[in-house]
Each structure stands twice: as structure tokens, then as C-alpha cells.
Design a protein around this motif. Sequence first.
Motif, PDB file in Angstrom:
ATOM      1  N   ASP A  12       0.806  -1.219   0.000  1.00 15.66           N
ATOM      2  CA  ASP A  12       0.000   0.000   0.000  1.00 15.66           C
ATOM      3  C   ASP A  12       0.843   1.274   0.000  1.00 15.66           C
ATOM      4  OD1 ASP A  12      -2.343   1.390  -0.045  1.00 15.66           O
ATOM      5  OD2 ASP A  12      -2.710   1.259   2.101  1.00 15.66           O
ATOM      6  N   ASP A  13       2.075   1.198  -0.515  1.00 18.98           N
ATOM      7  CA  ASP A  13       2.921   2.387  -0.526  1.00 18.98           C
ATOM      8  C   ASP A  13       3.824   2.356  -1.749  1.00 18.98           C
ATOM      9  OD1 ASP A  13       5.134   4.222  -0.041  1.00 18.98           O
ATOM     10  OD2 ASP A  13       4.389   4.352   2.005  1.00 18.98           O
ATOM     11  N   GLY A  14       3.829   3.417  -2.522  1.00 20.75           N
ATOM     12  CA  GLY A  14       4.604   3.488  -3.754  1.00 20.75           C
ATOM     13  C   GLY A  14       6.100   3.579  -3.574  1.00 20.75           C
ATOM     14  N   ASP A  15       6.577   3.717  -2.357  1.00 15.22           N
ATOM     15  CA  ASP A  15       8.013   3.823  -2.108  1.00 15.22           C
ATOM     16  C   ASP A  15       8.713   2.471  -2.012  1.00 15.22           C
ATOM     17  OD1 ASP A  15       8.143   6.619  -2.135  1.00 15.22           O
ATOM     18  OD2 ASP A  15       7.457   6.713  -0.060  1.00 15.22           O
ATOM     19  N   TRP A  16       7.957   1.382  -2.006  1.00 15.05           N
ATOM     20  CA  TRP A  16       8.540   0.050  -1.891  1.00 15.05           C
ATOM     21  C   TRP A  16       9.095  -0.439  -3.223  1.00 15.05           C
ATOM     22  CZ3 TRP A  16       9.451  -2.582   2.415  1.00 15.05           C
ATOM     23  CH2 TRP A  16       8.667  -2.366   3.540  1.00 15.05           C
ATOM     24  N   THR A  17      10.148  -1.200  -3.162  1.00 19.50           N
ATOM     25  CA  THR A  17      10.515  -2.167  -4.192  1.00 19.50           C
ATOM     26  C   THR A  17      10.364  -3.505  -3.495  1.00 19.50           C
ATOM     27  OG1 THR A  17      12.062  -0.704  -5.295  1.00 19.50           O
ATOM     28  CG2 THR A  17      12.356  -3.067  -5.653  1.00 19.50           C
ATOM     29  N   ILE A  18       9.478  -4.358  -4.016  1.00 21.56           N
ATOM     30  CA  ILE A  18       9.240  -5.623  -3.321  1.00 21.56           C
ATOM     31  C   ILE A  18       9.545  -6.810  -4.229  1.00 21.56           C
ATOM     32  CG2 ILE A  18       7.582  -4.701  -1.672  1.00 21.56           C
ATOM     33  CD1 ILE A  18       5.358  -5.902  -3.333  1.00 21.56           C
ATOM     34  N   TYR A  19      10.091  -7.829  -3.612  1.00 20.33           N
ATOM     35  CA  TYR A  19      10.424  -9.078  -4.266  1.00 20.33           C
ATOM     36  C   TYR A  19       9.584 -10.158  -3.595  1.00 20.33           C
ATOM     37  CZ  TYR A  19      14.391  -6.245  -5.662  1.00 20.33           C
ATOM     38  OH  TYR A  19      15.179  -5.230  -6.155  1.00 20.33           O
ATOM     39  N   VAL A  20       8.686 -10.761  -4.350  1.00 19.24           N
ATOM     40  CA  VAL A  20       7.732 -11.717  -3.805  1.00 19.24           C
ATOM     41  C   VAL A  20       7.958 -13.050  -4.524  1.00 19.24           C
ATOM     42  CG1 VAL A  20       5.283 -12.170  -3.364  1.00 19.24           C
ATOM     43  CG2 VAL A  20       6.117  -9.809  -3.412  1.00 19.24           C
ATOM     44  N   TYR A  21       8.474 -14.052  -3.799  1.00 21.56           N
ATOM     45  CA  TYR A  21       8.864 -15.330  -4.389  1.00 21.56           C
ATOM     46  C   TYR A  21       8.235 -16.508  -3.637  1.00 21.56           C
ATOM     47  CZ  TYR A  21      12.770 -12.837  -6.602  1.00 21.56           C
ATOM     48  OH  TYR A  21      13.535 -11.974  -7.335  1.00 21.56           O
ATOM     49  N   ASN A  22       7.751 -17.495  -4.380  1.00 22.33           N
ATOM     50  CA  ASN A  22       7.382 -18.808  -3.834  1.00 22.33           C
ATOM     51  C   ASN A  22       6.390 -18.746  -2.673  1.00 22.33           C
ATOM     52  OD1 ASN A  22       9.265 -19.879  -5.660  1.00 22.33           O
ATOM     53  ND2 ASN A  22      10.896 -19.744  -4.164  1.00 22.33           N
ATOM     54  N   ASN A  23       5.394 -17.893  -2.753  1.00 23.55           N
ATOM     55  CA  ASN A  23       4.377 -17.791  -1.702  1.00 23.55           C
ATOM     56  C   ASN A  23       3.099 -18.476  -2.136  1.00 23.55           C
ATOM     57  OD1 ASN A  23       5.637 -15.797   0.315  1.00 23.55           O
ATOM     58  ND2 ASN A  23       5.957 -14.821  -1.669  1.00 23.55           N
ATOM     59  N   THR A  24       2.342 -18.946  -1.163  1.00 24.06           N
ATOM     60  CA  THR A  24       1.036 -19.550  -1.407  1.00 24.06           C
ATOM     61  C   THR A  24      -0.006 -18.786  -0.617  1.00 24.06           C
ATOM     62  OG1 THR A  24       1.992 -21.756  -1.714  1.00 24.06           O
ATOM     63  CG2 THR A  24      -0.358 -21.650  -1.157  1.00 24.06           C
TER      64      THR A  24
END
Length: 174
Positions: free
Chosen positions: A119-131
Motif C-alpha cells: 500500500d505504498d509506492g516507495d517500496w521495491t518488493i520481491y515476492v517469491y514462492n508464496n502460497t
Amino acid sequence: VGATQRHSGKWDASKYYLQASGSTAPLFLQEEFVRVDGLQVYNSTTAENTDVITTYTSGISNIYISNNICKGANPTSANSYYGIYLRAVGSGSKGYIWNNIIYDIGTSATNVARGIANDDGDWTIYVYNNTVYNTDEGYWDPDNGSTQIMINNIAQDCNDGFVTGWAFEAESDY
């Protein structure tokens, strides 16, 4: 103690778990540069605006959330619920979310229940192997200018798997 207290990949009440039943997330991260690894976290409330793991910092931060089981009370009322919720953060922050299981966050057509939300545009997020399982919306981003790299994630038994602005980067796949 000679025995591990860590879960084996599925919820196990005989292992350590963190539980809350109030309107605040059992794990509310307000510090920068935090690692959450291998926990079972359960929010047993159906109160409005309830999360399982929430981040909320004001400075630049790196947050690591991995190998956790996040469980909700599967509420059916018209409220907001989140499994892992990345909120306010300083510009240039990075979030790393991998190998988590998030389920029973909520499935009512009138609520807002999300497995992993940014919910914030300042993030760089890496989302791997989640269920994400048995949740209204699996993965949510409001198209706020953040950078998302998502690889090998699944949303199962969700009303909508990947919602609203997940503008995947070219590195995203599967």
C-alpha cells in the motif's frame, strides 16, 4: 531443549506460534531492517482492519519476511483483513517476501481480504514462492508506483488472485 520449535511447513499447534485476538496485528513491525523467519502467526479476531503481519516504518528500510505461516480467522463480515501488509515506508525501501503460506484471511464478497498487500509506492518488493489460499484477493497493489518483482507465487481458492495494479516488472515470471 533438544527439539525444534519450528513448524514443518503446515500449521502445528504443538510448535511455537504467535496469536492475537485484537484489532492490532500479532506482528506489527515498526522498526527498520527487520527479519521475520519461520514463525506461525495467527490472528483469531474478526474485528475490522485486522492483519496478521504488518509493516509500518517512516525511514528507509529493508524488511525480510520468509518461511512463515500466516493464518486468519476466516471472517465473513464487511471489514478489512490482510495476511502480510506492507504499509508506509521511506522512499527507497525494499521488501523481500518468500516461502510463506497465507490462508483463511477472509472470503466474503463484501469484505476486503488480501493475502499479500502493498500500500505504498516507495517500496521495491520481491515476492517469491508464496502460497495464498482461501482469501478474497490473493495479491494486491493499488498501482501506486512501487516496483514489484513476483516469481512463482500461487493464489488458490481466492475470488481474485492478482488484483488492481500489479504492474509486474520484466523480471517477474510464473
